[in-house]
Design a protein around this motif. Sequence first.
Motif, mmCIF file in Angstrom:
data_model
loop_
_atom_site.group_PDB
_atom_site.id
_atom_site.type_symbol
_atom_site.label_atom_id
_atom_site.label_comp_id
_atom_site.label_asym_id
_atom_site.label_seq_id
_atom_site.Cartn_x
_atom_site.Cartn_y
_atom_site.Cartn_z
ATOM 1 N N LEU A 80 0.822 -1.205 0.000
ATOM 2 C CA LEU A 80 0.000 0.000 0.000
ATOM 3 C C LEU A 80 0.854 1.252 0.000
ATOM 4 O O LEU A 80 0.346 2.355 0.205
ATOM 5 C CB LEU A 80 -0.907 0.006 1.243
ATOM 6 C CG LEU A 80 -2.034 -1.001 1.230
ATOM 7 C CD1 LEU A 80 -2.693 -1.064 2.590
ATOM 8 C CD2 LEU A 80 -3.055 -0.613 0.188
ATOM 9 N N ASN A 81 2.177 1.103 -0.205
ATOM 10 C CA ASN A 81 3.098 2.233 -0.300
ATOM 11 C C ASN A 81 3.259 2.988 1.011
ATOM 12 O O ASN A 81 3.574 4.172 1.003
ATOM 13 C CB ASN A 81 2.614 3.228 -1.363
ATOM 14 C CG ASN A 81 3.466 3.111 -2.592
ATOM 15 O OD1 ASN A 81 4.606 2.680 -2.521
ATOM 16 N ND2 ASN A 81 2.903 3.481 -3.716
ATOM 17 N N ALA A 82 3.022 2.316 2.145
ATOM 18 C CA ALA A 82 3.206 2.968 3.448
ATOM 19 C C ALA A 82 4.408 2.330 4.122
ATOM 20 O O ALA A 82 4.285 1.477 4.988
ATOM 21 C CB ALA A 82 1.946 2.799 4.299
ATOM 22 N N THR A 83 5.620 2.761 3.706
ATOM 23 C CA THR A 83 6.831 2.084 4.170
ATOM 24 C C THR A 83 7.074 2.315 5.651
ATOM 25 O O THR A 83 7.526 1.407 6.361
ATOM 26 C CB THR A 83 8.045 2.576 3.370
ATOM 27 O OG1 THR A 83 7.651 2.766 2.033
ATOM 28 C CG2 THR A 83 9.159 1.578 3.414
ATOM 29 N N ASP A 84 6.778 3.543 6.134
ATOM 30 C CA ASP A 84 6.972 3.807 7.560
ATOM 31 C C ASP A 84 6.108 2.871 8.390
ATOM 32 O O ASP A 84 6.560 2.297 9.391
ATOM 33 C CB ASP A 84 6.595 5.246 7.900
ATOM 34 C CG ASP A 84 7.358 6.244 7.069
ATOM 35 O OD1 ASP A 84 7.127 6.269 5.857
ATOM 36 O OD2 ASP A 84 8.172 6.985 7.640
ATOM 37 N N LEU A 85 4.835 2.731 7.987
ATOM 38 C CA LEU A 85 3.947 1.840 8.713
ATOM 39 C C LEU A 85 4.440 0.410 8.656
ATOM 40 O O LEU A 85 4.350 -0.330 9.638
ATOM 41 C CB LEU A 85 2.544 1.916 8.129
ATOM 42 C CG LEU A 85 1.702 3.092 8.599
ATOM 43 C CD1 LEU A 85 0.387 3.122 7.869
ATOM 44 C CD2 LEU A 85 1.469 2.984 10.077
ATOM 45 N N ALA A 86 4.987 0.006 7.503
ATOM 46 C CA ALA A 86 5.485 -1.365 7.385
ATOM 47 C C ALA A 86 6.611 -1.600 8.379
ATOM 48 O O ALA A 86 6.666 -2.630 9.045
ATOM 49 C CB ALA A 86 5.955 -1.619 5.965
ATOM 50 N N MET A 87 7.526 -0.636 8.486
ATOM 51 C CA MET A 87 8.633 -0.792 9.425
ATOM 52 C C MET A 87 8.128 -0.854 10.853
ATOM 53 O O MET A 87 8.559 -1.694 11.655
ATOM 54 C CB MET A 87 9.608 0.369 9.265
ATOM 55 C CG MET A 87 10.593 0.178 8.151
ATOM 56 S SD MET A 87 11.989 1.268 8.332
ATOM 57 C CE MET A 87 11.392 2.678 7.467
ATOM 58 N N ALA A 88 7.185 0.050 11.200
ATOM 59 C CA ALA A 88 6.662 0.046 12.561
ATOM 60 C C ALA A 88 5.938 -1.258 12.850
ATOM 61 O O ALA A 88 6.058 -1.825 13.939
ATOM 62 C CB ALA A 88 5.725 1.238 12.764
ATOM 63 N N GLU A 89 5.167 -1.768 11.875
ATOM 64 C CA GLU A 89 4.434 -3.004 12.083
ATOM 65 C C GLU A 89 5.383 -4.173 12.299
ATOM 66 O O GLU A 89 5.195 -4.993 13.178
ATOM 67 C CB GLU A 89 3.541 -3.281 10.863
ATOM 68 C CG GLU A 89 2.857 -4.619 10.871
ATOM 69 C CD GLU A 89 1.708 -4.663 11.840
ATOM 70 O OE1 GLU A 89 1.045 -3.632 12.002
ATOM 71 O OE2 GLU A 89 1.482 -5.716 12.458
ATOM 72 N N ALA A 90 6.447 -4.232 11.485
ATOM 73 C CA ALA A 90 7.388 -5.341 11.624
ATOM 74 C C ALA A 90 8.097 -5.282 12.968
ATOM 75 O O ALA A 90 8.264 -6.291 13.642
ATOM 76 C CB ALA A 90 8.398 -5.323 10.485
#
Lengths: 310, 111
Positions: free
Chosen positions: A50-60
Amino acid sequence: MEQINLLLDGLLVVILLVTAGAALLSGDLFRSVVLFIAFGLLMSVAWVRLNATDLAMAEAAIGAGLVGALLLDAVGQIRHDTHARELVLPWIAGMVCLGVLAALIRAVLVQPEPSGELAGMLAASMEDSGVTHELTAVLLNFRTYDTFLEISVLIITAFVSLALQTPRAEPPSLHHVSNRLLDALIAWLGPFMLMLGFYLFWVGSKEPGGAFQAGALLASCGVLLRLSGVTLPFLRSDIGLRLWIVAGIFVFLLVASSGPLLGLPLFAYKSGAAGWLILTIEAALTVSIAVILVSLFTTAPPDADAEQDR
Amino acid sequence: MTPMDIFRCFFLLCGAGFFLVGTIGLLRLPDTYSRLHALTKVDNLGLGLIVIGLLPGAGNVAIGLKLVLIWFFALGAAATAGHLVAHANYYRDRLHGGRWRSTEDVEHSDP
């Protein structure tokens, strides 16, 4: 190419649903937690799509890593597998979840026309924001108040977990693992993790990164150190721990109140200094978030004799 | 399909194939120690092949070096985690009578 993207995204959605269902319906608590960690990682992939890289990092880092470690710790402390499930509560929870799902589906399908003004306004104000990454500009300059509330929630979480901490002997699951390979890994990787945490904080002004991601990474480093028996002294003293926890919001308030001192509204930055003020806030937030997340994990000091010092 | 595309597809597919074999090993091998072989060795080799497949598409040398660094970190983490799991399993087996038993024995005889 479009069909392949659609196929991959559809596959991802199916896998997400299957993993979530398996995690909820599994009879073994340990298996549920492991599936939950896997679900967190898949969710991180979904955020990237979904192009939300910051969220991806926080989620991981937080969703899959730290929360997974917390859940594994909790499962380890449960002596027996409770198969006696309540009959009413799951149904009520299920109904509420279905209701939220229906509302979300409707919200996604019946979107109002996006007025292109917001994107235009954002692009026009980027020069004054002091950073070059739009997400950081929004989070820490245009909508600083929201980030302030986020960190307040984190602090409340930390204090609740401190209040629930009972003075007891070290539970077996928190006994450290004495393993030479783990010690060697930490000796080699510890500095890398610290450097990576600092890099994530520093690069947040122009690329995905920022305080939350850096804080979560440093917290995972802290959890790893804790699990291998390295005592973190600043986490054991009462006053020190609380000072580290509130340092972030304290600096945040200091910078926020610098606005009214110059005649600007609250949370407004002096023009030209926005970049440095944002960096200051992010630095304090990183440290605070790291300490808060590690303190969620440490419910008791590693040595039993530290209990008698209180 | 340029030769570079064929090169990348080949390595990505090989990497995915190794991951598939590793997962089959995880599901079908009898006990924890042999499953650890599948998880650590096979999966990390698959990751290495995927990294090789991704290298030509990296924008500059820095990103390529970061990809290789990710693979090294994954190797180290997998090796340490495998060692820790094997240790924990060994001590748990010793608690249950001091001899090596396969997972079917453990699952059928534990209360």
